[in-house]
Structures are given as C-alpha cells and as structure tokens.
Write a protein that holds these residues in place. Structure first.
Motif, PDB file in Angstrom:
ATOM      1  N   LYS A 162       0.821  -1.220   0.000  1.00  0.00           N
ATOM      2  CA  LYS A 162       0.000   0.000   0.000  1.00  0.00           C
ATOM      3  C   LYS A 162       0.852   1.266   0.000  1.00  0.00           C
ATOM      4  CE  LYS A 162      -1.099  -0.340   4.967  1.00  0.00           C
ATOM      5  NZ  LYS A 162      -0.149  -1.449   5.258  1.00  0.00           N
ATOM      6  N   GLU A 163       2.166   1.103   0.144  1.00  0.00           N
ATOM      7  CA  GLU A 163       3.095   2.250   0.050  1.00  0.00           C
ATOM      8  C   GLU A 163       3.497   2.552  -1.402  1.00  0.00           C
ATOM      9  OE1 GLU A 163       3.959   0.238   3.213  1.00  0.00           O
ATOM     10  OE2 GLU A 163       2.513   1.822   3.717  1.00  0.00           O
ATOM     11  N   ALA A 164       2.907   1.856  -2.357  1.00  0.00           N
ATOM     12  CA  ALA A 164       3.378   1.906  -3.748  1.00  0.00           C
ATOM     13  C   ALA A 164       3.483   3.320  -4.316  1.00  0.00           C
ATOM     14  CB  ALA A 164       2.474   1.049  -4.635  1.00  0.00           C
ATOM     15  N   GLU A 165       2.442   4.127  -4.105  1.00  0.00           N
ATOM     16  CA  GLU A 165       2.481   5.474  -4.686  1.00  0.00           C
ATOM     17  C   GLU A 165       3.563   6.330  -4.033  1.00  0.00           C
ATOM     18  OE1 GLU A 165      -0.112   9.533  -5.217  1.00  0.00           O
ATOM     19  OE2 GLU A 165      -1.237   7.641  -5.299  1.00  0.00           O
ATOM     20  N   GLN A 166       3.683   6.218  -2.726  1.00  0.00           N
ATOM     21  CA  GLN A 166       4.697   6.976  -1.987  1.00  0.00           C
ATOM     22  C   GLN A 166       6.104   6.599  -2.473  1.00  0.00           C
ATOM     23  OE1 GLN A 166       4.509   6.211   2.249  1.00  0.00           O
ATOM     24  NE2 GLN A 166       6.498   7.190   2.582  1.00  0.00           N
ATOM     25  N   VAL A 167       6.344   5.306  -2.680  1.00  0.00           N
ATOM     26  CA  VAL A 167       7.641   4.826  -3.169  1.00  0.00           C
ATOM     27  C   VAL A 167       7.917   5.378  -4.572  1.00  0.00           C
ATOM     28  CG1 VAL A 167       8.910   2.761  -3.912  1.00  0.00           C
ATOM     29  CG2 VAL A 167       7.638   2.743  -1.770  1.00  0.00           C
ATOM     30  N   THR A 168       6.883   5.384  -5.398  1.00  0.00           N
ATOM     31  CA  THR A 168       7.008   5.931  -6.755  1.00  0.00           C
ATOM     32  C   THR A 168       7.446   7.388  -6.694  1.00  0.00           C
ATOM     33  OG1 THR A 168       5.251   4.442  -7.504  1.00  0.00           O
ATOM     34  CG2 THR A 168       5.772   6.321  -8.935  1.00  0.00           C
ATOM     35  N   ARG A 169       6.811   8.149  -5.802  1.00  0.00           N
ATOM     36  CA  ARG A 169       7.158   9.570  -5.660  1.00  0.00           C
ATOM     37  C   ARG A 169       8.611   9.744  -5.205  1.00  0.00           C
ATOM     38  NH1 ARG A 169       3.044  12.985  -6.161  1.00  0.00           N
ATOM     39  NH2 ARG A 169       0.972  12.047  -6.332  1.00  0.00           N
ATOM     40  N   GLN A 170       9.049   8.883  -4.294  1.00  0.00           N
ATOM     41  CA  GLN A 170      10.443   8.952  -3.819  1.00  0.00           C
ATOM     42  C   GLN A 170      11.415   8.647  -4.964  1.00  0.00           C
ATOM     43  OE1 GLN A 170      10.216   6.134  -0.608  1.00  0.00           O
ATOM     44  NE2 GLN A 170       9.596   7.669   0.905  1.00  0.00           N
ATOM     45  N   VAL A 171      11.081   7.648  -5.768  1.00  0.00           N
ATOM     46  CA  VAL A 171      11.938   7.287  -6.907  1.00  0.00           C
ATOM     47  C   VAL A 171      12.075   8.488  -7.848  1.00  0.00           C
ATOM     48  CG1 VAL A 171      12.113   5.848  -8.988  1.00  0.00           C
ATOM     49  CG2 VAL A 171      11.502   4.793  -6.807  1.00  0.00           C
ATOM     50  N   ILE A 172      10.954   9.126  -8.188  1.00  0.00           N
ATOM     51  CA  ILE A 172      10.996  10.264  -9.121  1.00  0.00           C
ATOM     52  C   ILE A 172      11.763  11.439  -8.503  1.00  0.00           C
ATOM     53  CG2 ILE A 172       9.620  11.947 -10.431  1.00  0.00           C
ATOM     54  CD1 ILE A 172       9.585   8.933 -11.426  1.00  0.00           C
ATOM     55  N   ASP A 173      11.541  11.689  -7.209  1.00  0.00           N
ATOM     56  CA  ASP A 173      12.278  12.778  -6.538  1.00  0.00           C
ATOM     57  C   ASP A 173      13.789  12.592  -6.640  1.00  0.00           C
ATOM     58  OD1 ASP A 173      10.353  14.555  -5.781  1.00  0.00           O
ATOM     59  OD2 ASP A 173      10.056  13.731  -3.771  1.00  0.00           O
ATOM     60  N   GLY A 174      14.212  11.342  -6.628  1.00  0.00           N
ATOM     61  CA  GLY A 174      15.635  11.047  -6.719  1.00  0.00           C
ATOM     62  C   GLY A 174      16.187  11.112  -8.129  1.00  0.00           C
ATOM     63  N   HIS A 175      15.345  11.459  -9.102  1.00  0.00           N
ATOM     64  CA  HIS A 175      15.767  11.443 -10.505  1.00  0.00           C
ATOM     65  C   HIS A 175      15.590  12.785 -11.222  1.00  0.00           C
ATOM     66  CE1 HIS A 175      15.722   7.117  -9.751  1.00  0.00           C
ATOM     67  NE2 HIS A 175      16.482   6.993 -10.820  1.00  0.00           N
ATOM     68  N   VAL A 176      15.311  13.840 -10.454  1.00  0.00           N
ATOM     69  CA  VAL A 176      15.215  15.185 -11.045  1.00  0.00           C
ATOM     70  C   VAL A 176      16.103  16.139 -10.253  1.00  0.00           C
ATOM     71  CG1 VAL A 176      12.889  14.906 -12.026  1.00  0.00           C
ATOM     72  CG2 VAL A 176      13.143  15.729  -9.666  1.00  0.00           C
ATOM     73  N   THR A 177      16.487  17.257 -10.859  1.00  0.00           N
ATOM     74  CA  THR A 177      17.324  18.235 -10.154  1.00  0.00           C
ATOM     75  C   THR A 177      16.472  19.090  -9.223  1.00  0.00           C
ATOM     76  OG1 THR A 177      17.076  20.031 -11.763  1.00  0.00           O
ATOM     77  CG2 THR A 177      18.845  18.445 -12.199  1.00  0.00           C
ATOM     78  N   LYS A 178      17.152  19.871  -8.412  1.00  0.00           N
ATOM     79  CA  LYS A 178      16.451  20.782  -7.488  1.00  0.00           C
ATOM     80  C   LYS A 178      15.655  21.838  -8.252  1.00  0.00           C
ATOM     81  CE  LYS A 178      20.344  21.779  -5.254  1.00  0.00           C
ATOM     82  NZ  LYS A 178      21.288  20.704  -5.668  1.00  0.00           N
ATOM     83  N   GLN A 179      16.082  22.113  -9.506  1.00  0.00           N
ATOM     84  CA  GLN A 179      15.378  23.133 -10.302  1.00  0.00           C
ATOM     85  C   GLN A 179      14.027  22.645 -10.829  1.00  0.00           C
ATOM     86  OE1 GLN A 179      19.048  22.654 -10.325  1.00  0.00           O
ATOM     87  NE2 GLN A 179      19.349  23.265 -12.468  1.00  0.00           N
ATOM     88  N   ALA A 180      13.817  21.334 -10.837  1.00  0.00           N
ATOM     89  CA  ALA A 180      12.572  20.784 -11.391  1.00  0.00           C
ATOM     90  C   ALA A 180      11.380  21.310 -10.600  1.00  0.00           C
ATOM     91  CB  ALA A 180      12.607  19.257 -11.345  1.00  0.00           C
ATOM     92  N   THR A 181      10.371  21.802 -11.306  1.00  0.00           N
ATOM     93  CA  THR A 181       9.189  22.350 -10.634  1.00  0.00           C
ATOM     94  C   THR A 181       8.330  21.225 -10.062  1.00  0.00           C
ATOM     95  OG1 THR A 181       7.841  22.257 -12.642  1.00  0.00           O
ATOM     96  CG2 THR A 181       9.127  24.280 -12.277  1.00  0.00           C
ATOM     97  N   SER A 182       7.473  21.578  -9.107  1.00  0.00           N
ATOM     98  CA  SER A 182       6.585  20.561  -8.527  1.00  0.00           C
ATOM     99  C   SER A 182       5.615  20.041  -9.586  1.00  0.00           C
ATOM    100  CB  SER A 182       5.819  21.132  -7.329  1.00  0.00           C
ATOM    101  OG  SER A 182       5.156  22.311  -7.706  1.00  0.00           O
TER     102      SER A 182
END
Length: 280
Positions: A162-182
């Motif tokens: 049930k953590e699947a979506e949260q994990v997905t978000r963490q994966v994407i956060d780790g793959h964009v720069t700080k400049q990437a917009t929300s």
C-alpha cells in the motif's frame, strides 16, 4: 494530455500497444523508461516531427497500452519493438531509448542484430543496475550499478504494497534536479502511475537483474550517448558505454543544465538540439 495522434497495433501474444505517430521523413522511434510513457517525450515529438517521422510507443502495460501481467521482461519488450517496426515496415530507423529504453535497444540488438536500425541514441542507462558484492571498485564504477540486490527486492516489495504510490514519488524525486518544478515532478509521477504498481515491480526486478556489459562492446551502429552529471545513473558509467562503442559520441548535461535523469524534460532545448544535430 492526449493531444498527439495515436494509433494501435496488437503484438503476436495478443497485447494492444498504443503509439503516437506524427510527422514525415526518416523514422525515429522513441522508447520510454521503466513505468514511464510515450507522452513524456512531449517536448521532443513536436520539434522532431517537423523533420522526421516520429513514433513514440507506450510499451506493454505502460501509458495508454493494454495492461497485462505477462511479458513484463526486457526480452519481450524488445520483441514488441521488433514487431512494431515490422508492422509499420520501418527501415533505417533511428531509435532513442531513455533509461530502461536503452536496455530494450540492447536486447533488440542482441536478438535481432542491427536489422531495420540506422542509428541509436542511448539516454542515461547503466549496463547493469544491481551491483555484485564481488566486484572490484573499477567494475562498480564502470557498471554504474547503484542498487544492491536487497535494495531491489525491497523496492519491488514496496511497489506491491500500500506504500506503492509513496515509493514511486520517492523514486521520481531522486531522478530530477532541485530546479525541477513541482508540476514537472507531479506530471512524471502521474505518467508512472498509469502502470499498475505490481506490474511495475515485476518489470523492475527483470530490468535490474539483466546485464549488458558483454553486448555493448559489440554494437557497431552509429551511437550517441547522453548522460547527466548529477544523475542518479552515475555519469562515469555513461563514459564506459561510450568507450566500448567504437566511434560513438558522448554528451553530458551539467547539473545547472538539468543534468539529472530526465534532462529531456528539464532542458528540452539543449536535448533536442543535440539529437537533431546528431541525426542530421
């Protein structure tokens, strides 16, 4: 979101794949990464189609394609690519793979040779994701492996929980720069979530355990390799791929240029210019 013209075809094992096709001229096929979708090339499709016949495919169980629990492995995805090129009778194809899309290209060459292909563009994928505890420091650096087997098992398990979506978000956060917009992050996440999370876990397991270090030096197609200095995929592994493929070209996006895993979304101007200069 679906402003691009879409068509579909059915694979030999009965899966309907959706693809975007726009433009005319020499064909370029765009292959997205793990749990992503053809729409993620939205900044490329328009400019490329002014010059080329652009085909961007949603791989099985991704994006708008049919969701099935079978064939979720790199070898079948490369067969799907082969069947798409055959179905559309495309020849002298430039094929661009992002992330796992590179593995699909490597597997295609492994199984079918350079058939129908003219040039390849490899965007930010190491030759093996999962590290071997017996490797030397040099092998670790060259392979770019950034996960242990345990980490892969844990991520796959989380994608089935049930953590699947949260994990997905963490994966994407780790793959964009700080400049990437929300907005940009959220859009990538929503593309990812179009693939059922348990299916994404199955494919991730196969992708992370398939290695290409024996195949890469045998590639004899003109090749452009693109990496990011700040990418989650270590840039030195991209340099290794470049050294293995005779005559290949290598370009690195610096961190200030959106040089993370999704540089084609963060800095499409530079990305598109590099690709079009390369294709000619």
């Amino acid at each position: 979101m679906n402003k691009f013209p879409r068509r579909a075809f059915v694979t030999s094992d009965g899966v309907q794949l959706s693809y975007i096709r726009q433009g005319s001229g020499r064909p370029i096929v765009l292959i997205h990464g793990w749990s992503q979708c053809a729409e993620e090339f939205k900044h490329q499709i328009e400019p490329f189609s002014a010059r080329y016949d652009v085909i961007a495919v949603d791989q099985r169980s991704h994006g708008e394609s049919q969701k099935v629990s079978y064939g979720l492995r790199i070898s079948r995805l490369s067969k799907d690519l082969y069947e798409l090129l055959t179905e559309l009778d495309l020849n002298n194809v430039a094929v661009l793979g992002h992330s796992m899309g590179c593995s699909v290209i490597w597997c295609y060459i492994d199984l079918f040779g350079p058939e129908r292909l003219s040039k390849i563009i490899l965007v930010d994928q190491m030759p093996l994701v999962t590290s071997d505890p017996h490797w030397t420091q040099q092998e670790l650096e060259d392979s770019g492996a950034n996960s242990t087997a345990q980490q892969v098992f844990d991520t796959v398990a989380a994608l089935r929980s049930k953590e699947a979506e949260q994990v997905t978000r963490q994966v994407i956060d780790g793959h964009v720069t700080k400049q990437a917009t929300s907005e940009m992050r959220e859009w990538i996440v929503q593309c990812n979530l179009k693939m059922p999370r348990d299916f994404a876990g199955t494919l991730m397991y196969n992708h992370c355990h398939t290695e290409w270090r024996d195949l890469i030096p045998r590639i004899n197609l003109p090749t452009l390799i693109i990496g990011g200095r700040a990418s989650a995929i270590p840039w030195k592994s991209q340099e290794w791929v470049h050294r293995q493929i005779k005559g290949s070209q290598f370009e690195v996006f610096e961190e200030s240029e959106g040089g993370q895993h999704f540089m084609f979304i963060e800095n499409p101007e530079k990305f598109n210019r590099l690709v079009m200069e390369y294709l000619g």
